[in-house]
Every structure is written in C-alpha cells, then in structure tokens.
Design an enzyme around this catalytic site. Sequence first.
Site, PDB file in Angstrom:
ATOM      1  CG  ASP A  43      -1.540  -1.306   1.781  1.00 33.07           C
ATOM      2  OD1 ASP A  43      -0.949  -2.401   1.163  1.00 33.07           O
ATOM      3  OD2 ASP A  43      -2.461  -1.186   2.274  1.00 33.07           O
ATOM      4  CB  ALA A  44       4.158   1.849   1.501  1.00 36.34           C
TER       5      ALA A  44
END
Lengths: 369, 369, 369
Positions: free
Chosen positions: B154-155
Amino acid sequence: MKLNSKIIMLWVAVLLYNGSYAQTVFDQKKIENAMVRAMEWQEAHPIFEMDTRDWTCGAYYTGVSRAHKSTRNQVFLAALKMAGHYNNWEPYKRLHHADDIIISYSYLYANTIRKRIVDLKPTHEFIQHHLYEPNAFTNGSDTTLMKILWWWCDALFMAPPVIAYYAEQTNDNSLLDAMHEQYKQTYDLLYDQEEHLFARDTRFLWDGVDDIKEENGKKVFWGRGNGWVLGGLALVLDHMPKDYEHREFYEQLYREMVAKLKELQHKDGLWRPSLLSPESYSFGEVSGSGFYTFAIAWGINNGLLEKDEYLRVAIDAWKGLQKCQQKSGKVGWVQNIGAEPNNATSESWQNFGTGAFLLAGSEVIKLKK
Amino acid sequence: MKLNSKIIMLWVAVLLYNGSYAQTVFDQKKIENAMVRAMEWQEAHPIFEMDTRDWTCGAYYTGVSRAHKSTRNQVFLAALKMAGHYNNWEPYKRLHHADDIIISYSYLYANTIRKRIVDLKPTHEFIQHHLYEPNAFTNGSDTTLMKILWWWCDALFMAPPVIAYYAEQTNDNSLLDAMHEQYKQTYDLLYDQEEHLFARDTRFLWDGVDDIKEENGKKVFWGRGNGWVLGGLALVLDHMPKDYEHREFYEQLYREMVAKLKELQHKDGLWRPSLLSPESYSFGEVSGSGFYTFAIAWGINNGLLEKDEYLRVAIDAWKGLQKCQQKSGKVGWVQNIGAEPNNATSESWQNFGTGAFLLAGSEVIKLKK
Amino acid sequence: MKLNSKIIMLWVAVLLYNGSYAQTVFDQKKIENAMVRAMEWQEAHPIFEMDTRDWTCGAYYTGVSRAHKSTRNQVFLAALKMAGHYNNWEPYKRLHHADDIIISYSYLYANTIRKRIVDLKPTHEFIQHHLYEPNAFTNGSDTTLMKILWWWCDALFMAPPVIAYYAEQTNDNSLLDAMHEQYKQTYDLLYDQEEHLFARDTRFLWDGVDDIKEENGKKVFWGRGNGWVLGGLALVLDHMPKDYEHREFYEQLYREMVAKLKELQHKDGLWRPSLLSPESYSFGEVSGSGFYTFAIAWGINNGLLEKDEYLRVAIDAWKGLQKCQQKSGKVGWVQNIGAEPNNATSESWQNFGTGAFLLAGSEVIKLKK
C-alpha cells in the site's frame, strides 16, 4: 421425488424466514433507514446552544452512539468520530455544570470501538472535579435556587449516565457511590412521591404559597424534563453492575416512573409538554416522548418490564414518533430549549430532539414479539 | 440558393457535432454528474480512520484532485480547499509512515490552482525527514516484519506519488532518486516475478514453511493492495519527467501488472478481493477495481497502452463501477479497512473507495474512441 | 338565525384571510423555502477565496443574517452560529483591507440574538485600526491605484455596513463620522455624476488617454460592482439613525442609483454584467441583480421609494432570480470572482451569489401590495 424434496426445502426456508422475521416487532431495515435519515438531516444542519461540546450536542451524540451500538451502521460511527475529533475529545468548560459533561457519553462509546483515537483524560478530569471538588453550584457562587450539584431534573440525564459509563470502563464502583450521593439529593428534592414524576426544579414544588399551577389546577410536570430523568435512568442502569449496592433504588424509581407514564400516554402514542395538563399544549412532543420510548423499550429488551404490559406502549410510541419525521429526515414537533412546558410545531427541531428519536429507534428496533 | 447554403451549413454543423461527440467513449456529462454525486455524498458523510489528515482522507482527496483536474468543476476545488484549510495544509504526524503523507497530494494539486492559500512547508519537511532521516521503520523501533521504509505494498500509493509530484513542482530529480532507492527495495521484496503482482507484505511470501494459501492452493494477492500499487504507479509516471533516468523501470512494471490484470478481470468488468481466488469473495470490489480502472484508462490516454488491447477493459470496468453507485451518490461494494482480502456488500463504503471511483472517472471521462 | 350568523362569521373569516393574504405580493412560504434550499445547498458546498473569514463568506453570511432576520427560520441562525463559532468570531487578518471585515456583519447580527456566545472584541479592534490607524493602503505600502482606504467600489459593501451596524450597537456616532470621511473619498473618486453609477476603480475612469471602453463606446460600469455599492448602501441606511447628520447624503445617492438601475433593468427582470453594454454578456447576472433587488425592495419596505414606481421592478427582479435557482437549491448564473464584467453560466455559483439571493429574498418576502 426430487421435486417433492425441493418443495419441502422451500417450505422449510419460508418457515424459517417467517420465524426470524416474526421475531422483531418492526421492520428493522425501515427503522434503521429512518434513523439514518434523521442523522443525515441533523448533520447537514449542525446546531448548538453555546458550543459544539454543549448539552444539546451531548444529547444528540448520545443518540448517535446508541444508534450505532444497535445497528452497527457505519454512518453513525463516522459522525461520532468526526465530532469527537473536532472537539478534541473534550467536555465543555464549566466543571460544576452537569450540562457540560454529557458530550462525553459519545466519547466513551467511541472508546469502546476505536480506543486508539479517543482521549479520555479530559473526561476523567471533569468527572473528578465535578464529583469531588467544592464547586460553583454547591458553594452558591453560580446562583441557583438550591445549593446542590444537580438542582434541576435535566441534570440526571447530563451527568449520571456518563459517570456510570466511565465507572464501567474503569471498573471503579466508587464513582457510582459518589454519583449515588448526588443523585439522592436531587431525588429527595424534586421527586414527587405521589405523582411519581420529577418537578423540573424547586420553582415547581408546592408549599402552599404562590404555588405554580396549570389551568386545570394540577402541578406542572414537564414532559422533556421527566424524559431527561427516565432516559438517563435507562442509561445509568445499562452501565451499572447487576450487583451494585444501590441498583435497586434506580430500578424501583425506573419502574414507578414508567408505570405513571403508561397512564399518561395519549392515543397518538405520544406525551404532552405538560404531563398532567395535556390541554395546555395539546400535541405530542417529540423530545420527551423519544426519551420515554427509549427507556420503555430498553426496559422490555432488558427484562425490567413485562412485555404484556408495556410492548403496546412502546409500539404506539414509535408509531407516533415516526409521524413526526418529515420526508427530508427532519424530526419535528420538538419543543425548543427551555425549562418548562412550552409550544412546538411540526417544523420545530433541535439536535437533542433528533437524539431522542435516535435513542427511541435504537431500542424499538430490537423489540421482539 | 440561400436555402441550400443554409442546409449545407446545418449538415456541416451536425457532422462536426457528431464528430466531436463520437470522440469520447462515454457521455462526459453523465460521468461528471456521477463523480459530483459521489463527492457530494462523501462530503456529507465525512469519515477518517485516525485523523482528517490520514491515508483514508489522503486517498479520497487524491481522487477529488484528479476529478477537478479533469472536469474543472468547482465543487471539487471547493472541497479540496476546505479540507486543506482545516488541516492547516499539514500531513499527519508519523514522519516515518508513508500513510501519513498521501494527504499532501491534494495540497500539491491545490498549489497548482491557488498557490496563494497553500502552505507546502509541512509537506517539504515531511518528505525530507521521510526520505533522508533514519526512522522508526528502518531502525525497527516501530515493529514491522522487515526493516525497510515501505514494507507493505500500500505504501507505494501513499508516498511515491507525493514525492514525484513535489519533485515535479520543485524541479528536483534528486527526490526521485531517493524515492527510487526505496521503491526498488519494496519491489525486490514483494513483487512476484511470475505472477506480476505484489504480495501485500512478507506474510504472504512463500518460503515453503507454513505458506499462506487460498483454498484453491494459490497465493494470496490482494485486490486493493495491488490497486494501491498500480494506481500509485500511474500517478508517479504522470509526474515523472519523460527522460528521467529510471522511468523505464516504472513503465515496465506498469505494463507487466496491467497485462496480468487484464487476464484477471471478470465479466462484470471488475476484480475480486483475492485476485487469484475469485471464488473466495465472489463480488466486484470497488476500491481495487477503481484504482485499476484509473491506471488503465490513464495508460490509454497517455499512450502507454494500445487502445485495441485495453479500451474494452476500461469500458467494461467503468460500467461495472457505475453499477456500484447508489442513487444517493454513495459508492458501495468497498472492502473495509484491512490488510488482506475480505468481504464487502452493496452497502459498505469508505472515503478511499469514493476516491478510487473518482480517480477512475477522471480518466475514463477522457477516453476517446 | 343561528345558521345565518355562522355564515356571516364564515364570510368575515374569508374576507379577513383574503385581506391578509392580499397584503404580501408573493407567497411568503414559497420564498422562505427557496431561501432555505439555497442556504442548504451552499452549506453542503462550503467555499471561500482565501479563508473562511474572507469577503466571500462575509457576503454570504450577511445574506444568511438578513434571511434569519426576516423569516426567523432557525436553519439560518444555526448556520450563522456554527460559522461564527468556527471562526472564533474573528474578522480576517488584513486590518487595512475592507474585504476582511464584512464577515463581522454576521457576528453583529448573531450578537442581537445570542449575545452570550458572541465575542465582538476582534471586530472592535479591527474597526478601530481600520478607521483610525495609518495603514498599508493609505500609506501605499500595499500597492493600489490610489492612496485611499476604499479605493475600489466593492469596499463600500465590505466595511461601511459593518461600521454602521457596530455604531448602532454601541450607540457611537463618531464611528459614522469616520466612516463618512472615507466614504466621501471613494464617492468623489469613483462616482460618475452623469451616469449615477460607480466605476469599479480608477482603471475605468476616463481622462481622454487610453480610456477603457465597451465595444459600443460606453464606459464600463460593472454590474456586481454597483451591486456591492447599492446593497451596502441599503445596509448602511438600515443601521443609521434617522437623524444622523449626513444621512441625507446616503439617501440621495441611494435614490440616484436606484433611478438609474430601474432604467437598466431587462425584460427578464435582471441586470447584465456590464450595465451600459448588455450585449457584451447578454444574460442576467445573479450576484449584481440580487443586490439590486435587495436594495430596491428594502427601499420600498422602508418608505424611501414610491411603490407605484418601484414595486414592478422588484417583482420582476425576484421572478428573474428565482429562475436562476436549480431544483437542488443551487443558485446559478453568478459571475465568478473578478474585478470587472465577465461571463457566467447556469452552472456558475459562488457563496456570495447565494448571499445576494438570500438578501433579495429577505426583502421581497416582505413586499406588500
């Protein structure tokens, strides 16, 4: 043969479905929708008396809290979190004033769901000061009619449920003891042992000199005022340990008031602004009626009331309340801010009226046949 | 003669109109309306996970930013400015956490429109610290599975697009170099070279010991997780100079993932929460699907993808997404906050799901036949 | 006989009802509904130019204030209180800039209703500095075309009504004297004694060298610019003592401008962005038209204008304005932020346009036949 077994399966399914459907009195989806629409309208029309942390917002978000607890619908939680966030999870500022701590009911509820984002320190400090420090009410520097902490009946909604909820979360019964001490003072001062209702404050007590009377000669018992008491009672009982030393006092008070209010309910399912003088303002007032409906349905759901005796009361009350909600979601027929019975119209609204509606919905949605 | 020339003019007008009408795949007004309604519903139901500056709001306002960029509809800009203003144009507080900087994407966009009211200093400081200072992830004091900055996929949506956008506005490629260094670490750790998808984090990597598998025996590749990556990739490429040294790395990754996702699209145009195990949760999940739709339509609009191969994918995807929007404007079928595939319903919503819907709309609105 | 008397009573009732119904020109409930919907849409789409305390919000909440004053509908007051609360009852920051004090009009109004929650200190300090201290406009450090305090005509809406309202509440005519001194400077600089309209600023004054002209050769008189002046004039007169020394100056200016604007009204009831060159932008612009409608209806309601001459103007104007409101409540056809005539569409909106609509409604609702 195959066909037959399919038919049997179908019938079983229908029966099971009807069985579970028959369990609840109302169509739960319909009640949830009514509640969501009430909240959506209210959020689009934010209002307060003095501050976003005041008692009007506190009563409203108490309703939103219980609405989420019953439905788990995320729209309620989102609103609660946003309100708490903007308030920095703070009560309002007057540490001696019960009105200024009811907003913490919603913080305490949020804390059961999203502990990480809630800060209960300001609530803790308010309660400590409120219960244990000499203050502007008890020493008379904030002038009231009596030098007691909770000298008006509304206060029994504003502070006790928060204290009981905080005591539950911290597992600290000494807070209940301190609450009970104050509660009893208010009870001794304002509870009418014959009528089983609370005077709003000492103005409405009779001592034979210049007594305030309704035109019909009866005492003035305010609808919403007793709504504050009874709604608050249900909340206090909800968070009080079953074996708490003084619990019976609260249960008995609850049952006495409920029995009286059953008598006073009108055909439209609602109660009037002046309980013993319905002709003074002859309409169903939503804030008081909402609190009663909540408290009575809560009592049925939690085994304090006989279903045979009270289910009808709760059903009629909710039907009456629903008629006061407009298509837009707005909940009307709410008496304005005040301290005694007064008028209202189909258009008059307040956030605490919406809160009472949500409280009512949060319990009638669980009523079983 | 006069009449004839008028008729000819009319035909020319009709042809020109049809010509320009024929250019876009969808009715642009209809898409803009769907986007406006999605944003209006979301603004009326504000929500966050931890704070109004967190990643949920960040992803949502990234969608609002791109919606304004495509449509120039003032409702989007007004919402962006209001949100930035109330946030004091600040990222959230954990300088080592990619989640806490994505909100700055909307600040950077607002800065291109209303420079005078935006303050980019807090964004600058966050990025400097995030990229260049030792921090709680890399030194292991904020415990994660791996000591790298962006240890979960997700980062790659949360930080890289903001860094690339800020590098573009400050004309500072050294930021891209620093980003690339981190990006490669995540890629090396989580990208599956066979499946061309990202594991959400090291929990889902297989080493032969207690490997997490779907019931069908396949690896777990999370729909939204890969949506974060692919959506982020499109944004990074959008703000990266065409001649940037490592651009080819990102373009190749983009093309590989898109090719794989084309295979995994379902008949309803959407993707499932668990990409290789559609039967685990057999519905079209809107947040992941929205990010894919955005990225693919962006690639078509910007010449990275062949129209012949991908236009159909984008068209079907948008049609699928539209069916998940309710009359009220609410976008449903969004998997809740989580870190792996999970369930959703027609009623489940989150602001970042609305953000994904807006991102998708912002590019499909530009698709030409 | 009994029947007869009943019939007579019925007729009397009908006559009385018709009599009171006939008194107002418009259906008051319908206007109030239009105003409520306009405000509800605007509150759901908050917007500002630079800050929530800036002139755009100031003009909007001036409209909300007057809407509440006329209708006493609580939705208006709730919005006013919420806005003031979030602004901490502060004007915006540039003490020399008239734009930054108009938000205080709504604080002053709120102060007449809920004194306890309003803080007028910041307003007091702004006015003191603005009127009596040397500042960045008058000393030329904030570069403008002229070294006077109110060098552009919009300023006559932004500061004078607030000063007059504050003077009324503090019973301090010296503030009016200080205001008058500044007002006269603007009047002397920008008022066209032949056209009876204000140039927006010195750019539009003619001195024979490179004069700015419309295509039709006429001077540029901006619709909204003169709306700021005339709307501001009505507000100033509304708060100015009947016997104030210089009141006649304002009344005469008001009558001159109104007479001119009557001539310039179009068949659709509205005015164009460029008053003397309607063909430049040939549509009814809502912000300017709204301010004119407000000012003219106010003059009729307060005995400054002859009903015979002006009632038709106000009626046609309101009918025109109503057509610019969409079903959603949104008020369109508002020229965007600017400093001279420009285009608009049915979709273009701004909060100050909604404010002008509310101001218009607040006075036409009171028009009597």
